[in-house]
Design a protein around this motif. Structure first.
Motif, short mmCIF file in Angstrom:
data_model
loop_
_atom_site.label_atom_id
_atom_site.label_comp_id
_atom_site.label_asym_id
_atom_site.label_seq_id
_atom_site.Cartn_x
_atom_site.Cartn_y
_atom_site.Cartn_z
N UNK A 18 18.33 64.92 28.36
CA UNK A 18 18.90 64.44 26.94
C UNK A 18 20.48 64.25 26.96
N UNK A 19 20.81 64.04 25.70
CA UNK A 19 22.34 63.83 25.42
C UNK A 19 22.87 64.97 24.49
N UNK A 20 23.87 65.64 24.94
CA UNK A 20 24.32 66.99 24.20
C UNK A 20 25.30 66.32 23.14
N UNK A 21 25.60 67.19 22.24
CA UNK A 21 26.69 66.93 21.24
C UNK A 21 27.95 66.46 21.87
N UNK A 22 28.58 65.58 20.92
CA UNK A 22 29.83 64.79 21.73
C UNK A 22 30.84 66.00 21.14
N UNK A 23 32.02 65.86 22.11
CA UNK A 23 33.24 66.80 21.91
C UNK A 23 34.19 66.15 20.99
N UNK A 24 35.10 66.87 20.59
CA UNK A 24 36.27 66.22 19.56
C UNK A 24 36.90 65.17 20.05
N UNK A 25 37.12 65.19 21.38
CA UNK A 25 37.96 64.17 22.14
C UNK A 25 37.37 63.02 22.46
N UNK A 26 35.89 62.95 22.41
CA UNK A 26 34.89 61.79 22.76
C UNK A 26 34.67 61.20 21.45
N UNK A 27 34.21 59.77 21.57
CA UNK A 27 33.76 58.91 20.55
C UNK A 27 32.52 59.47 19.72
N UNK A 28 32.53 59.59 18.65
CA UNK A 28 31.13 59.80 17.83
C UNK A 28 30.24 59.08 18.20
N UNK A 29 28.75 59.65 18.12
CA UNK A 29 27.66 58.99 18.59
C UNK A 29 26.52 58.54 17.43
N UNK A 30 26.30 57.32 17.35
CA UNK A 30 25.37 56.93 16.35
C UNK A 30 24.15 56.57 17.14
N UNK A 31 22.99 57.20 16.42
CA UNK A 31 21.69 57.14 17.18
C UNK A 31 20.92 56.33 16.03
N UNK A 32 20.47 55.03 16.64
CA UNK A 32 19.48 54.23 15.81
C UNK A 32 18.20 54.26 16.34
#
Length: 517
Positions: A46-60
């Motif tokens: 799967x996809x893990x938590x985003x880091x602070x220096x990465x773009x936030x993730x929106x799941x639709x």
């Protein structure tokens, strides 16, 4: 020559190239994959938590009117977007009934997700997964999903793997000729938007799921078209009894809302203009019955409803007031004991919450939808929003639950996209970072009116804020022209607008396509 011989030599292995953003865990569909390895992948892919220096993730979750409008308008410079849906396209539902009888082709009403949001193809952190969401873990910001059999190999080659703690749980959609076991994976999110839609309401009536066909997806329209043309050809075979011909060619529509009325109108046009010309041997047997418990088009102006009844009756549609009690393979039973034989049964009685929505541990609005506040947030959890047919205002907001209409869902998707873009630019895009931000103005819905075609180049246009308010009401050919013009401009892409226009033109010149494919 040695160069060409080397080019023809089989390579020992092939390593696919991915748009890298997350560490990749190898996937394999080979039968030699060890049980331990399969267990490890199933548990942690799967996809893990985003880091602070990465773009936030929106799941639709979902690819309907609400989800696709959100996906289209979201700022991919601010967010990575992940869409989870069991279909890789959006259906332009107002024109879906036209595909059942060959007025339009199926591809004309289906818009690929990749065309709606190109970031799925060229952005390293944005993905579309052909899967169903099975569970949402709001405490850990996780979604679980299940991937389909038919799409297993494609998604397995492109899906990213990551050892995760916080996920949305998913499972692949796997229905196909060579089915595979569903592939389960998890997705971490910073913002989650549930736009999974609703399912057709059957009111618990026995036999509906087994014998009736709904009209909500492209595959439903394909099934209706195949069934209709098959019955036409079977009834023309020598030796078929008169009673059996009448049953095979009896098309029954249950539900007098816009979908049921529009399909009945399209079917009556098909019968008068195409069946009478190409199936002359059985043209006197085919007929349409529309069954409604109350009044057809109950949300429309009274004058328009009476006009619709008059025109449908004139077109050969028999209107029956009754309540279906039981559905059997070749007939349905009404509450007064009447028996209605049928060859084709289309069920269009509205929508209700899906099992997925029912099982979510969120507060519910009246009717069982996900409860939302004035900003379309699920108030009991952080960073979760719900839009479209699956969501409804909580009683505490003092607002009524909005109708399950495309214009409601689209406008909610547009509102949420603007809201999330503003939150992301203000630094609140990551999980639990938007608590102290100003949410701005709340969502306000204004009804733009309703339209419905009733066949014979006639339609209804009802431009009122509500049923009790005053407004403009039109009927007849001018309304039909407005109906076609409005929906042609609302089709998402220029490609599909071209398809629709060409389909309408060829149907006018040469008639409807009656090929059973």
């Amino acid at each position: 020559m040695s160069i060409f011989r080397n080019l023809l030599k089989p390579t020992s292995h092939f390593t696919p190239t991915f748009k890298t953003h997350f560490p990749i865990l190898p996937f394999s569909t080979a039968a030699t994959t060890s049980a331990a390895s399969a267990t490890h992948i199933s548990k942690y892919a799967g996809l893990g938590p985003t880091r602070s220096n990465e773009k936030p993730r929106v799941v639709v979750l979902g690819s309907g009117w609400a989800g696709c409008r959100l996906i289209k308008d979201i700022d991919t410079k601010v967010y990575d977007v992940v869409c989870v849906s069991p279909r890789n396209h959006m259906v332009f539902t107002p024109l879906l009934a036209s595909t059942c009888v060959g007025t339009l082709e199926f591809r004309s009403v289906a818009e690929p997700i990749g065309r709606i949001q190109p970031a799925f193809s060229n952005e390293p952190g944005s993905y579309f997964f052909l899967a169903n969401c099975s569970k949402v873990d709001t405490q850990d910001h996780v979604v679980r999903a299940n991937m389909s059999h038919a799409s297993f190999e494609v998604v397995a080659r492109t899906m990213r793997a990551w050892t995760v703690d916080d996920k949305v749980h998913c499972e692949t959609v796997t229905n196909g000729a060579q089915s595979l076991d569903p592939w389960k994976f998890k997705l971490s999110y910073d913002k989650l938007v549930v736009a999974s839609g609703a399912e057709a309401s059957t009111f618990g009536i026995h036999g509906v799921h087994e014998h009736a066909i709904f009209l909500r997806e492209v595959h439903h329209a394909q099934e209706i078209r195949r069934k209709l043309l098959l019955n036409l050809m079977l009834s023309d075979i020598p030796g078929v009894a008169e009673e059996e011909k009448q049953r095979l060619l009896h098309c029954v529509v249950v539900g007098g809302g816009p979908t049921g009325v529009e399909f009945s109108g399209e079917l009556s046009d098909f019968i008068m203009k195409d069946v009478h010309q190409r199936y002359a041997h059985v043209k006197d047997y085919i007929h349409v019955t529309l069954i409604e418990a109350n009044e057809i088009l109950s949300s429309f102006d009274d004058r328009l409803r009476h006009y619709a009844v008059k025109q449908l009756t004139k077109s050969g549609v028999q209107l029956v007031h009754g309540v279906v009690k039981d559905v059997q393979p070749d007939k349905l039973i009404l509450s007064d004991g009447s028996v209605v034989p049928y060859g084709l049964l289309v069920w269009s009685t509205g929508v209700g919450p899906s099992p997925f929505v029912k099982n979510l541990g969120f507060p519910k609005s009246p009717g069982g939808r996900i409860g939302i506040d004035d900003w379309l947030r699920v108030p009991s959890v952080e960073d979760v929003y719900a839009i479209g047919d699956c969501a409804g205002f909580l009683e505490s907001t003092g607002k009524p639950v909005l109708p399950a209409l495309a214009q409601v869902a689209e406008r909610q998707g547009k509102y949420i996209a603007k809201l999330l873009n503003r939150i992301g630019k203000a630094g609140g895009g990551h999980a639990n970072k938007a608590n102290d931000l100003d949410m701005g103005s709340s969502f306000v819905y204004k009804h733009l009116g309703s339209m419905a075609t009733i066949g014979s180049y006639k339609a209804l246009v009802d431009i009122r804020q509500s049923k009790d308010s005053k407004g403009l009401s039109l009927k007849g050919f001018p309304s039909w022209f407005i109906w076609r013009s409005a929906y042609l401009t609302r089709v998402i892409s220029w490609r599909n607008r071209f398809y629709v226009a060409i389909n309408w033109f060829t149907t006018l010149l040469f008639g409807r396509d009656i090929s059973r494919i």
